[in-house]
Design an enzyme around this catalytic site. Sequence first.
Site, mmCIF file in Angstrom:
data_model
loop_
_atom_site.group_PDB
_atom_site.id
_atom_site.type_symbol
_atom_site.label_atom_id
_atom_site.label_comp_id
_atom_site.label_asym_id
_atom_site.label_seq_id
_atom_site.Cartn_x
_atom_site.Cartn_y
_atom_site.Cartn_z
ATOM 1 N N HIS A 5 0.828 -1.212 0.000
ATOM 2 C CA HIS A 5 0.000 0.000 0.000
ATOM 3 C C HIS A 5 0.855 1.252 0.000
ATOM 4 C CE1 HIS A 5 0.532 -0.851 4.408
ATOM 5 N NE2 HIS A 5 0.725 0.442 4.469
ATOM 6 N N HIS A 77 4.193 7.208 3.661
ATOM 7 C CA HIS A 77 5.113 6.100 3.377
ATOM 8 C C HIS A 77 4.511 5.192 2.324
ATOM 9 C CE1 HIS A 77 2.538 4.157 6.546
ATOM 10 N NE2 HIS A 77 2.680 3.083 5.778
ATOM 11 N N GLU A 128 7.696 1.016 4.791
ATOM 12 C CA GLU A 128 7.217 0.017 5.739
ATOM 13 C C GLU A 128 7.407 -1.356 5.101
ATOM 14 O OE1 GLU A 128 2.998 0.333 6.332
ATOM 15 O OE2 GLU A 128 2.962 -1.062 8.007
HETATM 16 CO CO CO Z 1 1.358 1.446 6.181
#
Ligand code: CO
Length: 140
Positions: A5, A77, A128
């Site tokens: 994502h 992010h 991440e």
């Molecule tokens: Co995230």
Amino acid sequence: MNLSHISIVVPDLAAAVKIMREVYGLTCGPVGENRQQGVRLTYVDLGNSKIELMQPLRPDSQVGRFLAKHPGGGLHHFCLGVADVAPVTAALHEKGVRVLGDGKPAYNIHGQQIAFIHPQDFLGSLVELEQQAAAPPAGH
Ligand code: CO
């Protein structure tokens, strides 16, 4: 690795969900809370990927400090899916890559282990890493 994502910090999650639905015709999942990360969040379904919308639960969280610097919100992010977070972060650490946090495992709202890489160690972007959900048993 695959793209799990892209994450956007927003000042008002309900308003952001309304825009995604009404302007862009996108589907948002249920709103959840991740107290460890200090955020309320939902995921916008893009089929092969997702947009994560995050609103801070408290101003002293990492996301709260981001929103203080960017009051209108913004890109925060992106997240790469990996089979297993711990060996990937250990291998990166060996190469001098800084993994953020207090050394304790962190988890997303689905119970998948996550970790964050220092932006200076990934071309200026916060990344991440997320444990991929185990595949369902064959035949089910
Ligand atoms: Co995230």
